[in-house]
Motif scaffolding. Structure first.
Motif, PDB file in Angstrom:
ATOM      1  N   ARG A 294       0.924  -1.254   0.191  1.00 28.23           N
ATOM      2  CA  ARG A 294       0.236   0.122  -0.155  1.00 28.23           C
ATOM      3  C   ARG A 294       1.139   1.109  -0.015  1.00 28.23           C
ATOM      4  NH1 ARG A 294      -2.141   3.731   3.091  1.00 28.23           N
ATOM      5  NH2 ARG A 294      -4.769   3.968   2.636  1.00 28.23           N
ATOM      6  N   ALA A 295       2.310   1.447   0.893  1.00 26.01           N
ATOM      7  CA  ALA A 295       2.627   3.016   0.537  1.00 26.01           C
ATOM      8  C   ALA A 295       3.837   2.309  -0.456  1.00 26.01           C
ATOM      9  CB  ALA A 295       3.601   2.372   1.890  1.00 26.01           C
ATOM     10  N   ALA A 296       4.368   1.467  -1.062  1.00 29.44           N
ATOM     11  CA  ALA A 296       4.648   1.664  -2.270  1.00 29.44           C
ATOM     12  C   ALA A 296       3.819   2.088  -3.839  1.00 29.44           C
ATOM     13  CB  ALA A 296       5.251   0.697  -2.756  1.00 29.44           C
ATOM     14  N   ALA A 297       2.552   1.766  -3.362  1.00 28.93           N
ATOM     15  CA  ALA A 297       1.604   2.679  -4.410  1.00 28.93           C
ATOM     16  C   ALA A 297       1.181   3.665  -4.314  1.00 28.93           C
ATOM     17  CB  ALA A 297       0.402   1.732  -4.124  1.00 28.93           C
ATOM     18  N   LEU A 298       0.978   3.741  -2.686  1.00 28.72           N
ATOM     19  CA  LEU A 298       0.798   5.073  -2.665  1.00 28.72           C
ATOM     20  C   LEU A 298       1.868   6.668  -2.925  1.00 28.72           C
ATOM     21  CD1 LEU A 298      -1.561   4.811   0.436  1.00 28.72           C
ATOM     22  CD2 LEU A 298      -2.233   5.959  -1.439  1.00 28.72           C
ATOM     23  N   ALA A 299       2.853   5.817  -2.908  1.00 30.96           N
ATOM     24  CA  ALA A 299       4.240   6.351  -2.808  1.00 30.96           C
ATOM     25  C   ALA A 299       4.646   7.176  -4.549  1.00 30.96           C
ATOM     26  CB  ALA A 299       5.351   6.434  -2.411  1.00 30.96           C
ATOM     27  N   ARG A 300       4.406   6.159  -5.468  1.00 30.33           N
ATOM     28  CA  ARG A 300       4.492   5.633  -6.797  1.00 30.33           C
ATOM     29  C   ARG A 300       4.224   7.136  -7.385  1.00 30.33           C
ATOM     30  NH1 ARG A 300       3.471   5.642 -11.329  1.00 30.33           N
ATOM     31  NH2 ARG A 300       1.397   6.065 -11.344  1.00 30.33           N
ATOM     32  N   ARG A 301       5.142   7.576  -8.836  1.00 30.40           N
ATOM     33  CA  ARG A 301       5.334   8.634  -9.483  1.00 30.40           C
ATOM     34  C   ARG A 301       6.008   8.362 -10.595  1.00 30.40           C
ATOM     35  NH1 ARG A 301       3.335  10.138  -4.816  1.00 30.40           N
ATOM     36  NH2 ARG A 301       2.765  11.926  -3.888  1.00 30.40           N
TER      37      ARG A 301
ATOM     38  N   LEU B 248      10.222  -0.821  -9.326  1.00 33.92           N
ATOM     39  CA  LEU B 248      11.561  -0.191  -9.885  1.00 33.92           C
ATOM     40  C   LEU B 248      11.533   0.765  -9.470  1.00 33.92           C
ATOM     41  CD1 LEU B 248      11.314  -0.685 -13.255  1.00 33.92           C
ATOM     42  CD2 LEU B 248      13.164  -0.709 -12.874  1.00 33.92           C
ATOM     43  N   ASP B 249      10.460   1.345  -8.393  1.00 34.85           N
ATOM     44  CA  ASP B 249      10.235   2.893  -8.327  1.00 34.85           C
ATOM     45  C   ASP B 249      10.747   3.093  -6.215  1.00 34.85           C
ATOM     46  OD1 ASP B 249       9.208   5.465  -7.925  1.00 34.85           O
ATOM     47  OD2 ASP B 249       8.313   4.768  -6.226  1.00 34.85           O
ATOM     48  N   GLU B 250      10.745   1.361  -5.829  1.00 33.31           N
ATOM     49  CA  GLU B 250      10.619   1.578  -4.704  1.00 33.31           C
ATOM     50  C   GLU B 250      12.065   1.037  -4.757  1.00 33.31           C
ATOM     51  OE1 GLU B 250       9.140  -1.683  -1.376  1.00 33.31           O
ATOM     52  OE2 GLU B 250       9.773  -2.763  -3.305  1.00 33.31           O
ATOM     53  N   ALA B 251      13.074   0.801  -5.686  1.00 36.13           N
ATOM     54  CA  ALA B 251      14.053  -0.064  -5.585  1.00 36.13           C
ATOM     55  C   ALA B 251      15.642   1.419  -6.169  1.00 36.13           C
ATOM     56  CB  ALA B 251      14.814  -0.480  -6.763  1.00 36.13           C
ATOM     57  N   GLY B 252      14.258   2.589  -6.444  1.00 32.43           N
ATOM     58  CA  GLY B 252      15.126   4.047  -6.833  1.00 32.43           C
ATOM     59  C   GLY B 252      15.225   4.372  -7.865  1.00 32.43           C
ATOM     60  N   TRP B 253      14.079   3.811  -8.827  1.00 34.20           N
ATOM     61  CA  TRP B 253      14.227   4.392  -9.786  1.00 34.20           C
ATOM     62  C   TRP B 253      13.217   5.083 -10.951  1.00 34.20           C
ATOM     63  CZ3 TRP B 253      19.123   3.503 -11.882  1.00 34.20           C
ATOM     64  CH2 TRP B 253      20.166   2.601 -11.802  1.00 34.20           C
ATOM     65  N   GLY B 254      13.234   6.153 -11.751  1.00 31.36           N
ATOM     66  CA  GLY B 254      12.366   7.039 -12.088  1.00 31.36           C
ATOM     67  C   GLY B 254      12.040   6.160 -13.191  1.00 31.36           C
ATOM     68  N   VAL B 255      10.237   6.047 -12.894  1.00 28.60           N
ATOM     69  CA  VAL B 255       9.640   5.118 -14.056  1.00 28.60           C
ATOM     70  C   VAL B 255       8.573   6.565 -14.483  1.00 28.60           C
ATOM     71  CG1 VAL B 255       8.757   3.123 -14.971  1.00 28.60           C
ATOM     72  CG2 VAL B 255      10.156   2.985 -13.090  1.00 28.60           C
TER      73      VAL B 255
ATOM     74  N   ARG C 223       1.878  14.674  -6.622  1.00 30.69           N
ATOM     75  CA  ARG C 223       0.975  14.514  -7.044  1.00 30.69           C
ATOM     76  C   ARG C 223       0.167  15.042  -8.198  1.00 30.69           C
ATOM     77  NH1 ARG C 223       0.051   8.812  -7.586  1.00 30.69           N
ATOM     78  NH2 ARG C 223      -1.738   8.082  -6.932  1.00 30.69           N
ATOM     79  N   ARG C 224      -0.327  14.257  -9.243  1.00 28.70           N
ATOM     80  CA  ARG C 224      -0.773  15.343  -9.985  1.00 28.70           C
ATOM     81  C   ARG C 224      -2.957  14.998  -9.631  1.00 28.70           C
ATOM     82  NH1 ARG C 224       1.219  15.907 -15.463  1.00 28.70           N
ATOM     83  NH2 ARG C 224       2.529  14.154 -15.397  1.00 28.70           N
TER      84      ARG C 224
END
Length: 183
Positions: free
Chosen positions: A5-12, A120-127, A169-170
């Motif tokens: 849940r935290a990963a999903a909410l943090a994703r950009r 990828l986002d959690e691993a520190g990559w921009g996607v 977050r848009r």
């Protein structure tokens, strides 16, 4: 390790990335996890093609050919795939099956793509997942070497996250009004 849940909410989506990118070993590790999405019939109806270096330029050329544009429009379109050091082409591998419809197989491939963006986002990559009007054009499919029954779902543009901070977050909250119940 955080929660899903935290990963999903943090994703950009990261429309601008640096020239750093994960290597094939890291991608294989992330795909092992991403490939655990729901898969009716255990068909594994997906694959991923990593495009680096000149492959990104060949994709730009294929997009220009598919769009049949020239001049400034062609240059702008050809430059799009080189905005990130790594593009991951998401491919649905659709196969005839008596119980698993084609749409379900594409949904599985899309699920892998979305899960991969989270990982990828959690691993520190921009996607950023990108598509466009020429995603399924025969010239673009040919550039990727797609076989019969394979359908391009788009590309994950991957690179390092710039030091300037994460994109805002848009979107407003989305769940309200989208859940209904039947008794």
């Amino acid at each position: 390790m955080g929660s899903v849940r935290a990963a999903a909410l943090a994703r950009r989506s990261w429309p601008k990335v640096t020239d750093d990118a994960p290597d094939d070993a890291e991608l294989a590790d992330l795909l092992e996890a991403a490939g655990r999405v729901a898969d009716h019939g255990a068909l594994v109806p997906w694959r991923v093609i990593a495009l680096r270096g000149e492959a990104r330029r060949r994709l730009g050329d294929a997009l220009v050919e598919a769009a049949a544009v020239e001049g400034e429009a062609a240059a702008k379109l050809a430059a799009k795939p080189v905005r990130a050091p790594l593009l991951l082409a998401l491919v649905a591998v659709v196969q005839p099956h008596p119980k698993v419809a084609e749409w379900e197989q594409e949904a599985c491939a899309a699920g892998v793509g979305h899960m991969l963006t989270l990982l990828l986002d959690e691993a520190g990559w921009g996607v950023m997942w990108r598509t466009g009007p020429h995603t399924r054009h025969p010239v673009v499919a040919g550039m990727h070497g797609l076989a019969e029954g394979e359908r391009l779902m788009g590309w994950l543009y991957v690179g390092g996250k710039p030091a300037t901070g994460r994109p805002e977050r848009r979107r407003a909250p989305v769940a309200e009004g989208r859940l209904s119940s039947l008794d």
